[in-house]
Design an enzyme around this catalytic site. Structure first.
Site, short mmCIF file in Angstrom:
data_model
loop_
_atom_site.label_atom_id
_atom_site.label_comp_id
_atom_site.label_asym_id
_atom_site.label_seq_id
_atom_site.Cartn_x
_atom_site.Cartn_y
_atom_site.Cartn_z
N CYS A 95 0.83 -1.21 0.00
CA CYS A 95 0.00 0.00 0.00
C CYS A 95 0.87 1.26 0.00
CB CYS A 95 -0.97 -0.04 1.18
SG CYS A 95 -2.44 0.97 0.94
N HIS A 195 -3.40 -6.44 1.45
CA HIS A 195 -2.97 -6.61 2.83
C HIS A 195 -4.03 -7.39 3.58
CE1 HIS A 195 -5.39 -2.93 3.41
NE2 HIS A 195 -4.63 -2.36 2.51
#
Length: 244
Positions: A95, A195
């Site tokens: 990210c 994630h």
């Protein structure tokens, strides 16, 4: 070959740590331990010294304010990290960390955050937040041909040049919601928006990272001893093809 050793540096865990990223480190640690591979783990934060000779670098996700501080500090080590990348060190960015592995991230109404540019990519803030489960297809891990995870981002990432997608979106939005790509790869550097944590549900990718790191350190080919991943792939399958 016996007495195998690897070194992992966890970049900025005090700043980029909001998505359970420590779970990715624990997976690499245990999968090495179960095979008798010694994995040295070093945490690197602002004010620390960054050494050369690292096999794996990991950088996680965070909010914009933390990304500003990390972006500024990263510039001090851009040359060192680029040299490590060129020496085939393995990188995994999640990210916000993924965004800073590219050329830059441009937030809304704020100064551009410079990355280290080991991935030929840039990110701009979008107006829509992408939130949900992701299934993506890969073509370089044999029979284990999918990656799964959870995305939660508004950044729109675009790839160029020799940097290729890490995977192709089946379900979800991925890099930008338009071109059906997820993440990026260049040499042994990988970035992804997946994630939750990423590696516990994708043990085949964790092993791929370990294998690349061993080949980098020992300049030799490696076939890792198989592990019983029954539970890990049950977790993988629980997300696989789940509606967004």
């Amino acid at each position: 070959m016996t007495n195998l050793k690897l070194k992992l540096v966890h970049l900025y865990p005090l700043f980029l740590n909001i998505y359970g990223d420590i779970g990715n480190i624990r997976v690499l640690q245990k999968r090495c331990e179960w095979r008798g591979i010694e994995l040295e783990i070093q945490q690197f934060n602002i004010g620390d010294n960054l050494d050369i000779g690292t096999d794996i670098f990991f950088i996680g996700g965070g909010q914009d304010r933390q990304q500003v501080e990390v972006s500024e500090d990263l510039q001090k080590y851009k040359t060192l990290l680029t040299d490590e990348y060129e020496n085939n060190a393995v990188f995994l960015g999640i990210c916000g960390g993924y965004q800073l592995m590219g050329e830059y991230y441009q937030p809304h109404d704020a100064e551009r955050l410079e990355g280290i540019n080991i991935l030929d990519a840039h990110t701009v803030a979008g107006s829509t937040r992408f939130i949900g489960n992701v299934t993506a297809k890969i073509d370089y891990l044999g029979e284990n041909s999918t990656l799964v995870g959870f995305e939660n981002h508004s950044g729109l990432t675009y790839l160029r040049g020799d940097t290729k997608p890490m995977a192709e979106i089946i379900i979800g939005n991925g890099n930008n919601g338009a071109d059906k790509t997820e993440g990026a790869r260049s040499k042994n550097a990988f970035g992804t928006y997946l994630h939750g944590s990423f590696l516990p549900k994708n043990p085949h990718f964790a092993d791929y990272m370990i294998k690349l790191a061993l080949q980098k350190r020992y300049n030799d080919e490696f076939n890792l001893e198989p592990l019983d991943d029954t539970l890990e792939f049950k977790a993988h399958e629980s997300v696989l093809n789940k509606a967004y």
